[in-house]
Structure formats: C-alpha cells, structure tokens
Design an enzyme around this catalytic site. Structure first.
Site, mmCIF file in Angstrom:
data_model
loop_
_atom_site.group_PDB
_atom_site.id
_atom_site.type_symbol
_atom_site.label_atom_id
_atom_site.label_comp_id
_atom_site.label_asym_id
_atom_site.label_seq_id
_atom_site.Cartn_x
_atom_site.Cartn_y
_atom_site.Cartn_z
ATOM 1 N N TYR A 87 -2.135 0.236 10.098
ATOM 2 C CA TYR A 87 -2.336 -0.430 8.815
ATOM 3 C C TYR A 87 -1.089 -0.307 7.942
ATOM 4 O O TYR A 87 -0.552 -1.298 7.445
ATOM 5 C CB TYR A 87 -3.548 0.162 8.096
ATOM 6 C CG TYR A 87 -3.616 -0.190 6.630
ATOM 7 C CD1 TYR A 87 -3.814 -1.510 6.225
ATOM 8 C CD2 TYR A 87 -3.481 0.789 5.647
ATOM 9 C CE1 TYR A 87 -3.869 -1.841 4.876
ATOM 10 C CE2 TYR A 87 -3.541 0.468 4.303
ATOM 11 C CZ TYR A 87 -3.736 -0.847 3.918
ATOM 12 O OH TYR A 87 -3.772 -1.167 2.586
ATOM 13 N N THR A 92 0.819 -1.214 0.000
ATOM 14 C CA THR A 92 0.000 0.000 0.000
ATOM 15 C C THR A 92 0.852 1.262 0.000
ATOM 16 O O THR A 92 1.973 1.267 0.543
ATOM 17 C CB THR A 92 -0.900 0.024 1.255
ATOM 18 O OG1 THR A 92 -1.557 1.293 1.352
ATOM 19 C CG2 THR A 92 -0.105 -0.185 2.524
#
Length: 331
Positions: free
Chosen positions: A142, A117
C-alpha cells in the site's frame, strides 16, 4: 472552473466534495462505487460512475466539464490486504493513477492534488514528529504503491510545463462531517476509530488490538489522528494555492501529536459511555510502531489552520455518524 474529484463517493472524497461546494466551487465526481455510496455524493455535484483507469471515460468527463483541478482519492487503502494481494494494489493505486495523470496532462488540466499517505515513511528512524524530508521507506505494498505515484507526479511536473501537483500525506483520518452530511460508511472498514464506534453501537460484537509488545509506553502502536473535515479543507486550500500560482508541493496532514491504540479505545469508551469488548492479537504485517506528523509545511504553505484538533471531538462525530448511519440503513 470545476474540480474533478475521483473517489468522491467515498469517505474523504465526499467530505472534500462538500468542502469544495461550501467554498463556491463546481464539483464533478467519478467513482466506480466499489466502496463508496451514491447517496454520499452531494446533490449539487455532477456524478459519473466509472473507473479512473478508463481513459476514454476520463477524457469525456474532462471534455464535458471545465475542469482546471483534479483531486485524486480513488484507490485501495487496506494495509493487510495489500500485503496479501500486492498486485491489485499496484494496479489500482499506481497503474490507474498513471492513466489518470496522462488524461489530465493530455487535456491540459494544470492542477492535480493527490491523496497520499504517511505509510510512505514506514517506521521513522526517530519517534520525533516526521517532516517531509524524512527518508521514505514504505513497509507495505500500500505504502509503496502510493510512493510510486508520488514519483510519477514529481517527474511529470518536471517534464510537462504548466502541470503542478500537491501530494498530501495523510496520517490517520477519522471523524465525520459535523453537519451530519457524510461520514465513513465503508462496508468493511479497518480504521481503528470506525471499528471502535461500530463496537460501541452494537454493529460488531468486539474488536482486536493487534500487538501489545511494541516499544511504546503502553505497548500499542501510536498514530496521529486527524479529523476528516480538517483534511478536506486542506485539499480546498491546495487547489486554491495552485490556482494562485503556487508550484508543486508535498505536505503532511496531521496534528503533530500521537495517541496509542489503547488511548483511543479509552476515549471511545468515555465518549460512548460504555466498555468495549476487546481481545488482543499478534502484530499485523505492515504496521509501523509510531508515526506522528510535523504539519508545519502544510500550515505555512497552505495557510491551513485545523479547527477540530481534539480526539474526543473526532470520536464524538464518528459516533454520531455511526448512529445516523444505522437509521439510514434501516430506512
């Protein structure tokens, strides 16, 4: 040889499974169906229900199928949730990824593609498009959980001969399969375009814009939105590259230009032909101000040529899927 797709009943995983089948690959899917849907699994794929952290199951899957490549999507992805419950993210995204890697290495699977990501970058020091040499400074658990997995892959590729990986750092993924075979079907989606088309189709009464005081032209966050079909094709190319002798690679997947939250909502209103019920709320923890990809490495190393680089097309396919999903749920 076959490709094992973890999380293949989910959004990006199901699109990639279809793309692999379209390219002539055999596909094996493992998914615990916590957020994915069995009906989104292509009928030609071999499906196992289970958790990637179950090393006995993964070992059995690899033993029963001639897998030479793993594409790893299974994981948790909601930034605010990771801030409020970080340990679950480190468990699901990092610890279980370590277990999957160990299973792959023990079984002699040479190719591993990881769903990473842009959150590993945090807010870039410069607003210019971010390339892979930019400092890594994740601002949420995250992002940190994904970064830790990249580190494990890097170190494993250095230590274990014959093991190579590709980490694809996604920017904001949206849209749906133009053929209507699959799309984003998460029960509690938080992605901007998904939420906006749910409002447009009457599935939500309204939506919130989180933060209007960012240092951007209209005060809202800026993101690089990539069509899910282009992203799925990048995974197919990553597998092909490693099969052809390409070594490990980290590459951004985005288009190299950004749109603000308000620009996206204006596009949804234009495509849907209706106004959205929008309220304004304070900033959320963990949201970067602006992040736009420099995709030059992916274009060069993967010979990746995006075919759906148009925000209106992205929104239109998302809207069409949302309408189709309504009919599916009513059936």
């Amino acid at each position: 040889m076959a490709v094992l797709v973890t999380g293949g009943a989910g959004y990006i995983g199901s699109h990639t499974a279809w793309a692999l089948l379209d390219a002539g690959d055999e596909v094996v899917i493992v998914d615990r169906l916590s957020t994915g849907h069995l009906w989104s699994v292509p009928p030609e794929a071999r499906f196992y229900e289970g958790d990637i952290g179950d090393s006995e199951l993964i070992g059995r899957i690899l033993g029963e199928n001639s897998v030479d490549s793993i594409i790893h999507f299974a994981g948790s992805i909601v930034v605010p949730e990771s801030v409020s419950d970080p340990l679950s993210y480190y468990e699901n995204n990092t610890v279980k990824s370590r277990s999957l890697m160990a299973s792959a290495i023990n079984a002699g699977v040479p190719n591993f593609v990881f769903s990473s990501t842009a959150a590993v970058y945090g807010t870039p020091v410069s607003i210019e498009p971010v390339d892979e040499t930019a400092p890594l400074n994740p601002e949420s658990p995250y992002g940190s959980s994904k970064y830790m997995t990249e580190v494990m892959l890097r170190d494993s590729a250095a230590a274990y001969e014959g093991f190579n990986y590709t980490a694809l750092r996604y920017f904001n993924v949206a849209g749906a399969d133009p053929q209507g075979r699959t799309g984003q079907s998460s029960r509690n989606a938080t992605h901007l375009i998904k939420v906006a088309v749910q409002v447009a189709t009457g599935k939500r009464e309204g939506m919130s814009v989180f933060g209007t005081d960012y240092p951007t032209p209209d005060g809202t966050c800026i993101r690089d939105y990539i069509h899910v079909t282009d992203l799925a094709n990048a995974h197919v190319l990553a597998v092909q590259r490693m099969r052809n002798g390409g070594g490990s690679l980290v590459a951004n997947c985005g288009y190299g230009r950004g749109f603000s939250v308000l620009e996206v909502l204006e596009t949804v209103e234009k495509v849907a032909g209706k106004n959205l019920n929008v309220t304004y709320a304070p900033r959320r923890a963990g949201d970067a101000v602006s992040i736009v990809a420099n995709p030059a490495r992916a274009r060069k190393e993967l010979s990746w040529v995006p075919e759906h680089d148009d925000l209106e097309e992205i929104v239109a396919t998302a809207l069409t899927w949302e309408e189709r999903l309504s009919k599916h749920n009513q059936a």
